[in-house]
Design an enzyme around this catalytic site. Structure first.
Site, PDB file in Angstrom:
ATOM      1  N   ASN A  75      44.890  53.267   3.804  1.00 32.11           N
ATOM      2  CA  ASN A  75      45.686  53.493   5.013  1.00 32.11           C
ATOM      3  C   ASN A  75      44.737  53.935   6.120  1.00 32.11           C
ATOM      4  OD1 ASN A  75      47.439  54.257   7.001  1.00 32.11           O
ATOM      5  ND2 ASN A  75      48.328  55.988   5.896  1.00 32.11           N
TER       6      ASN A  75
ATOM      7  N   LYS B 218      45.359  54.462   9.129  1.00 30.39           N
ATOM      8  CA  LYS B 218      46.011  55.281  10.162  1.00 30.39           C
ATOM      9  C   LYS B 218      45.604  54.742  11.549  1.00 30.39           C
ATOM     10  CE  LYS B 218      46.325  58.954   6.821  1.00 30.39           C
ATOM     11  NZ  LYS B 218      46.362  60.379   6.510  1.00 30.39           N
TER      12      LYS B 218
ATOM     13  N   HIS C 159      55.744  57.555   5.775  1.00 27.51           N
ATOM     14  CA  HIS C 159      54.548  58.403   5.636  1.00 27.51           C
ATOM     15  C   HIS C 159      54.856  59.785   6.224  1.00 27.51           C
ATOM     16  CE1 HIS C 159      50.513  59.987   6.067  1.00 27.51           C
ATOM     17  NE2 HIS C 159      50.137  59.083   5.191  1.00 27.51           N
TER      18      HIS C 159
ATOM     19  N   GLU D 112      53.222  61.667   8.047  1.00 29.20           N
ATOM     20  CA  GLU D 112      52.872  61.809   9.466  1.00 29.20           C
ATOM     21  C   GLU D 112      53.972  61.239  10.351  1.00 29.20           C
ATOM     22  OE1 GLU D 112      49.034  59.997   9.069  1.00 29.20           O
ATOM     23  OE2 GLU D 112      48.341  61.756   7.974  1.00 29.20           O
TER      24      GLU D 112
ATOM     25  N   GLU E  29      52.479  61.755  -2.036  1.00 31.60           N
ATOM     26  CA  GLU E  29      51.424  62.338  -1.213  1.00 31.60           C
ATOM     27  C   GLU E  29      51.795  63.775  -0.832  1.00 31.60           C
ATOM     28  OE1 GLU E  29      48.935  59.056   0.880  1.00 31.60           O
ATOM     29  OE2 GLU E  29      50.556  59.662   2.204  1.00 31.60           O
TER      30      GLU E  29
ATOM     31  N   GLY F 235      44.148  64.657   4.127  1.00 29.65           N
ATOM     32  CA  GLY F 235      43.103  64.880   5.127  1.00 29.65           C
ATOM     33  C   GLY F 235      42.500  66.270   5.096  1.00 29.65           C
TER      34      GLY F 235
ATOM     35  N   SER G 297      43.460  63.021  -0.091  1.00 30.57           N
ATOM     36  CA  SER G 297      42.038  63.284  -0.327  1.00 30.57           C
ATOM     37  C   SER G 297      41.481  62.576  -1.563  1.00 30.57           C
ATOM     38  CB  SER G 297      41.770  64.794  -0.393  1.00 30.57           C
ATOM     39  OG  SER G 297      42.151  65.405   0.821  1.00 30.57           O
TER      40      SER G 297
HETATM   41  P1  13P Z   1      43.521  61.146   3.089  1.00 25.12           P
HETATM   42  O1  13P Z   1      43.076  60.262   1.962  1.00 25.12           O
HETATM   43  O2  13P Z   1      42.651  61.059   4.303  1.00 25.12           O
HETATM   44  O3  13P Z   1      43.772  62.549   2.608  1.00 25.12           O
HETATM   45  O4  13P Z   1      44.946  60.583   3.577  1.00 25.12           O
HETATM   46  C1  13P Z   1      45.937  60.353   2.641  1.00 25.12           C
HETATM   47  C2  13P Z   1      47.036  59.603   3.275  1.00 25.12           C
HETATM   48  O5  13P Z   1      47.797  60.143   4.054  1.00 25.12           O
HETATM   49  C3  13P Z   1      47.167  58.173   2.952  1.00 25.12           C
HETATM   50  O6  13P Z   1      48.362  57.667   3.424  1.00 25.12           O
END
Ligand code: 13P
Length: 252
Positions: free
Chosen positions: A9, A11, A95, A97, A167, A173, A213
């Site tokens: 992803n 982002k 997601h 976010e 997640e 992150g 992560s």
């Molecule tokens: P990270 O791997 O950067 O922690 O992000 C995870 C994520 O939100 C994937 O959708």
């Protein structure tokens, strides 16, 4: 045996030159294995380019969001019809976010999953708890509710084809990964929830990813768990070499 699904992803990252460089590097070295599926989830402006560049390769292309309507007066939105039209195969839905910053709710998540299936797109549906919920021992109850509401009204075949990504929000992150045992415990619980809303056969088929992560250094341990069938990866999916290592782990 369920196959492993590794999805990167990106982002809101990358520009055209980065996208081209990534695909050229990645497709040259991705393992050609039936055991693993590799997907990149890119920002809307690069989806067409990615579909073109990955034609004839094993790399699949996903969007990171979409609207649930086929078309209409929704300025700034992108519909499942459009994604299908340009050759996208997958779409991330719900997601954390988007739930946190863009008013995504369990209700819109459910509508979007139905819309994805209506147009032949595979949804990658995200669920997960906040740190406060984990500390209050509410993880399983929260994730259970998210999964039940997400899958509401789907038939068994659709549920079996849904990719669920667990997640934990506190692990995204932050460099903090859930321990493989903790991640597996929640993924097993999700499989039980799928069994509750459908049946054991369907629950056995559904792919459940872990995200938060994930990187080449911890992916083997996570993928060795009984109920973790892949990974949804942010930061460590941005570089082709790192993404390829993650996919190679899925092919083992
Ligand atoms: P990270 O791997 O950067 O922690 O992000 C995870 C994520 O939100 C994937 O959708």
């Amino acid at each position: 045996m369920r196959k492993k699904v590794i999805a990167g992803n990106w982002k809101m990252n990358k520009e055209t030159t980065d996208v081209v460089q990534f695909v050229e590097e990645a497709v040259a070295s991705l393992p050609n294995s039936e055991a693993v599926e590799a997907i990149v989830c890119a920002p809307f402006p690069y989806l067409t380019l990615l579909v073109e560049k990955t034609k004839g390769t094993t790399l699949k292309v996903s969007a990171q969001n979409m609207h649930f309507a086929d078309d209409g007066a929704y300025t700034g939105e992108v519909s499942p019809v459009m994604l299908k039209d340009i050759g996208v195969t997958h779409v991330i839905i719900g997601h954390s976010e988007r739930r946190e910053y863009f008013a995504e709710t369990d209700e819109t998540v459910n509508k979007k999953i139905h819309a994805a299936f209506k147009h032949g797109l595979t949804p990658i549906v995200c669920v997960g708890e906040t740190l406060a919920q984990r500390e209050a021992n509410e993880t399983k109850a929260h994730v259970e509710k998210q999964v039940e509401l997400a899958l509401g009204g789907l038939d068994e075949k659709q549920v079996a084809e849904t990719i669920i990504a667990y997640e934990p929000i506190w692990a995204i992150g932050t460099g903090k990964t859930a321990s493989s045992a903790d991640a597996n415990e929640v993924c097993s619980h999700i499989r039980k929830v799928v069994e509750k809303v459908t049946n054991a056969e369907t629950a056995e088929k559904v792919v459940i990813q872990y995200g938060g992560s994930v990187k080449p250094a911890n992916v083997d341990e996570l993928l060795s768990q009984s109920d973790i069938d892949g990974a949804l990866v942010g930061g460590a999916s941005l570089e082709a070499a790192s993404f390829v290592k993650l996919v190679e782990a899925g092919a083992k």
